[in-house]
Design an enzyme around this catalytic site. Sequence first.
Site, PDB file in Angstrom:
ATOM      1  N   LYS A 116      12.843  32.607  28.382  1.00 23.87           N
ATOM      2  CA  LYS A 116      13.672  32.750  27.169  1.00 23.87           C
ATOM      3  C   LYS A 116      15.161  32.772  27.490  1.00 23.87           C
ATOM      4  CE  LYS A 116       9.771  32.931  25.180  1.00 23.87           C
ATOM      5  NZ  LYS A 116       9.217  31.726  24.560  1.00 23.87           N
ATOM      6  N   GLY A 164       7.748  36.689  21.307  1.00 29.05           N
ATOM      7  CA  GLY A 164       6.907  37.318  20.310  1.00 29.05           C
ATOM      8  C   GLY A 164       7.042  38.823  20.262  1.00 29.05           C
ATOM      9  N   LYS A 201      22.685  41.301  21.604  1.00 30.48           N
ATOM     10  CA  LYS A 201      23.116  42.236  20.574  1.00 30.48           C
ATOM     11  C   LYS A 201      21.896  42.534  19.711  1.00 30.48           C
ATOM     12  CE  LYS A 201      26.552  43.574  17.426  1.00 30.48           C
ATOM     13  NZ  LYS A 201      26.480  44.829  18.224  1.00 30.48           N
ATOM     14  N   HIS A 235       4.969  43.330  15.384  1.00 27.18           N
ATOM     15  CA  HIS A 235       5.030  41.942  15.845  1.00 27.18           C
ATOM     16  C   HIS A 235       3.807  41.132  15.464  1.00 27.18           C
ATOM     17  CE1 HIS A 235       8.676  43.171  17.635  1.00 27.18           C
ATOM     18  NE2 HIS A 235       8.092  44.038  18.418  1.00 27.18           N
ATOM     19  N   GLU A 291      13.903  31.858  19.882  1.00 28.34           N
ATOM     20  CA  GLU A 291      13.008  31.172  20.818  1.00 28.34           C
ATOM     21  C   GLU A 291      12.329  29.994  20.125  1.00 28.34           C
ATOM     22  OE1 GLU A 291       9.015  33.762  21.020  1.00 28.34           O
ATOM     23  OE2 GLU A 291      10.782  34.966  21.396  1.00 28.34           O
ATOM     24  N   ASN A 293       8.577  27.970  19.866  1.00 25.16           N
ATOM     25  CA  ASN A 293       7.150  28.075  20.158  1.00 25.16           C
ATOM     26  C   ASN A 293       6.540  26.681  20.256  1.00 25.16           C
ATOM     27  OD1 ASN A 293       7.311  30.889  20.031  1.00 25.16           O
ATOM     28  ND2 ASN A 293       7.030  30.840  17.825  1.00 25.16           N
ATOM     29  N   ARG A 295       3.670  25.348  19.884  1.00 29.46           N
ATOM     30  CA  ARG A 295       2.304  25.256  19.354  1.00 29.46           C
ATOM     31  C   ARG A 295       2.346  25.052  17.847  1.00 29.46           C
ATOM     32  NH1 ARG A 295       3.397  30.810  19.881  1.00 29.46           N
ATOM     33  NH2 ARG A 295       3.427  31.843  17.853  1.00 29.46           N
TER      34      ARG A 295
END
Length: 459
Positions: A116, A164, A201, A235, A291, A293, A295
Site C-alpha cells: 500500500k 481493508g 493523516k 471493516h 487503495e 482492489n 478483484r
Amino acid sequence: MFTKILIANRGEIARRINTVARGMGMKTVAVFSDADADLPFVKEADEAVRLGPAPAKESYLNVDALLAAARQTGAQAIHPGYGFISENAEFARAVSEAGIVFVGPPPEAMLRMKDKSEARRLVAAAGVPIVPGTRDVLPDVATALAEAERIGYPVLLKAAGGGGGIGMAVANTPAELEKGFRACVDRARAAFSRDTVYLEKYFPAPRHLEVQILGDLHGHTVHLLERECSIQRRHQKVVEEAGSPLFLEGLNPAVRATLFDAALKAARAFGYANAGTVEFLYSEGAVYFIEMNARLQVEHPVTELTTGVDLIGWQFRVAANERLTFEQAAITRIGHALEFRVYAEDPVKFFPSPGPLKVFRPPTGDGVRLDAGYAEGNVVTPFYDPMIAKLIVSGASRAEAIARAKVALAEFRIEGIKHNLPLHQRILEAPAFVEGRLDTRFLEQHVGPPHAGSQQTKP
Ligand code: MV4
C-alpha cells in the site's frame, strides 16, 4: 470465448459466475469443500470437483488442488470471484503457466498494488490525490514521530502489507504513536508477508467512496461510476449503494469529476485490466486515494443494475482478449440501487452464528434481486465468511429503492440462525440514512443496539 471455465469460489458469487458463464454458452466446473457438498452452487454447475476438507487452506486456498481440478476437467479459464485466491498474484501466475487463463488483472498489476505504501507513491506520481502521509515506510519510531509532527495529529499507522482496515492504529499524541508503532509492526509481521508500516493523516469520520474500473488488454479503460460504502462495522461492509448520496441530483459535480479522473489515473498507473475498484476517502470536500482492489467486489451488483453493464460477462470477454465495445461517454447512471449484506450473525455480539436454515424465504417484487449462497434446508457452517446472501434493491430514484427495500426486508423470512435483517430495517428508518448523511461512523452514531424484545430466531 472459452468453452469451459472453472469457478474457484463458493456460495453466492460462485452461483452468479455460473449463471453468467452458462448464459454466454460456456460449460462450468464448480469446486467445493466437504462442508459445501450440498449447496446450490455445486449442483448448478455442469461439473463439480471436490477440493478437500472444510478448512479453506485445504480447499478454496489450495492452489495445487485448484490447478489439478482445472487440468482434470479441461477448463480453459479460472474465475476466482472475490476473497480466497482472487488477489493472489502467484496463483494468477501459476494458472497462466499451466496454460489456463486467469479471469482477472495481469499479475504484474496485482503486485504493483499489493504494497500500500508503494501504491501511494505510484499513484501520487500519476497525479492522483492521496491522503497526506509518509512517502516511504517508516524505518524506526524516531522517523515516525518526526513525520507525525509534519503531518499533524491525529495520525493513522497502516501496515503496507495490509488493506481493508487490517492492522491500523490511531495515534492522537506522540506517546500513543510510540506505543502504537511497535504494536503495529508486530501485528503486521504476524499477519502479512511484510512488517513495514507507514503513516497517514487520520480522518475520524470520512465517507468511503469507490469507483468501479473495467479495462481491456488493448489499453482501453473506463470507469463505471461510484459506489457509496460508508456503512460498515469492524471493516465489514453492511449496506452499499450506487450512486453516492453525495452526488445525487447533480450535487458536488467538481468532486465527482475529480474522483473519476483520479480513479482512471490510478488504474492506468497500475497497468490495470479486467474489473477492479479504486477506493477513496472523502472528507470536507476532498477525495483521497487509499487503495486499489484487484478483484470483482462483493457489491458489484449495484453498479451492474445502475449502469446496465454486465461486469462478470465483461470479465470473461476481457480475459479472452476481446475489446471493450463501449466508450466512457456511454456510461450514465439509470436509477439507484442498494445492497444489504445478510450475515448469519448474532445481532448483539456480531459473532458468526452458523446453523441450519430451517426457513429461508426471500422476498420478490419489482426491483428486488436476491443473490444467495444457500437455500432452505442448507446448513451454514463456521468455516467461511458468515455472509449468506445479498439483497439488492433498485428503483428509479433513491427514495423508490428505499421504499421497495422496506417492503422486501419485511417479507424476508429467515429462521434457524441469528441474522442481521432487523439491523437493516433499523438502518432504513434512520433519518441520517434517508437524508444520505453517511460516514464510517454511521452505525455507531445513528443505529442503536437491537431492541431488548426483538426476537431474531424462533425456537
Ligand atoms: C483511513 C481512515 C481514516 N483516515 N485512513 C479502513 C479500511 C481501509 N481500506 C482504510 N480504512 C480507513 N482508512 C485515514 N487516513 C478510516 C478508515 C476506515 C474506514 C474506511 C472505509 C470504510 C470503513 C472504514 C471504517 C473505519 C475506518
